[in-house]
Design a protein around this motif. Sequence first.
Motif, PDB file in Angstrom:
ATOM      1  N   PHE A 283      19.207   1.967-128.888  1.00  0.00           N
ATOM      2  CA  PHE A 283      18.644   0.829-128.273  1.00  0.00           C
ATOM      3  C   PHE A 283      17.218   0.689-128.966  1.00  0.00           C
ATOM      4  O   PHE A 283      16.525   1.584-128.939  1.00  0.00           O
TER       5      PHE A 283
ATOM      6  N   ASP B 100      13.880   0.072-128.199  1.00  0.00           N
ATOM      7  CA  ASP B 100      12.904   0.196-126.769  1.00  0.00           C
ATOM      8  C   ASP B 100      11.587  -0.737-127.046  1.00  0.00           C
ATOM      9  O   ASP B 100      11.129  -1.068-125.965  1.00  0.00           O
TER      10      ASP B 100
ATOM     11  N   ALA C 162      15.124  -3.409-122.601  1.00  0.00           N
ATOM     12  CA  ALA C 162      15.250  -1.941-122.744  1.00  0.00           C
ATOM     13  C   ALA C 162      14.640  -1.488-121.523  1.00  0.00           C
ATOM     14  O   ALA C 162      15.202  -0.363-120.807  1.00  0.00           O
TER      15      ALA C 162
ATOM     16  N   ARG D  75      17.258  -1.416-118.652  1.00  0.00           N
ATOM     17  CA  ARG D  75      18.507  -1.187-119.363  1.00  0.00           C
ATOM     18  C   ARG D  75      19.503  -0.376-118.220  1.00  0.00           C
ATOM     19  O   ARG D  75      20.606  -0.500-117.892  1.00  0.00           O
TER      20      ARG D  75
ATOM     21  N   ALA E  90      22.846  -1.535-116.112  1.00  0.00           N
ATOM     22  CA  ALA E  90      24.041  -0.857-116.441  1.00  0.00           C
ATOM     23  C   ALA E  90      24.769  -0.722-115.073  1.00  0.00           C
ATOM     24  O   ALA E  90      25.824  -0.820-114.949  1.00  0.00           O
TER      25      ALA E  90
ATOM     26  N   GLN F 112      21.808  -6.318-127.088  1.00  0.00           N
ATOM     27  CA  GLN F 112      21.598  -5.242-126.062  1.00  0.00           C
ATOM     28  C   GLN F 112      22.695  -5.225-125.099  1.00  0.00           C
ATOM     29  O   GLN F 112      23.194  -4.003-124.663  1.00  0.00           O
TER      30      GLN F 112
ATOM     31  N   ILE G  83      25.191  -1.777-124.233  1.00  0.00           N
ATOM     32  CA  ILE G  83      25.054  -1.266-122.710  1.00  0.00           C
ATOM     33  C   ILE G  83      26.541  -1.254-122.232  1.00  0.00           C
ATOM     34  O   ILE G  83      26.961  -0.188-121.733  1.00  0.00           O
TER      35      ILE G  83
END
Length: 174
Positions: free
Chosen positions: A69, A71, A76, A79, A83, A105, A109
């Motif tokens: 990922f 950052d 980020a 994240r 999730a 992203q 995830i």
Amino acid sequence: MSAEPIELDQVLAADRARLIALTKKRQDFARQKKPHDQVDQQIEVALSEARQRFQARQQRHAVIAHPAFDDALPIAERRAEIAALIKAHQVVIVCGETGSGKTTQLPKICLELGRGLNGMIGCTQPRRIAARSLATRLARELGAAGSHAVGYKIRFNDQTDDNTFVKVMTDGIL
């Protein structure tokens, strides 16, 4: 084959409908007191093949299930929260500024959570060129370029197959 229900958690979504239909056929035969040995054999074969496809997909998924990922992207820092929401809810709406990393992203995830194992992760893009570009970029970021792990479907062009985990598509295809 016993009359017990079949465990369908270790098969692909694409195989479930056929297995359910065969199970119902077996139940109908049993209810009508017809011989169901042939149906039992069909169920055994179909279930065995479905489990083999699932195991093969599991092995391919393990290769891309731990993506890197970026950052530097604003998404980020959220994240873990995103999730957790995806795990807990069927629908999650993520709002963020253009360039925050939502498009690139979020599919990663989802892969990290184990999504895409039983079916495909869908990602929409409004334009055909954007869909193709996103699929190429995701495949490159996942280290899966050329493996069909990330595919796209736009009008008149379907670049997905049984090995696809992330399907990028235009809104019209969705």
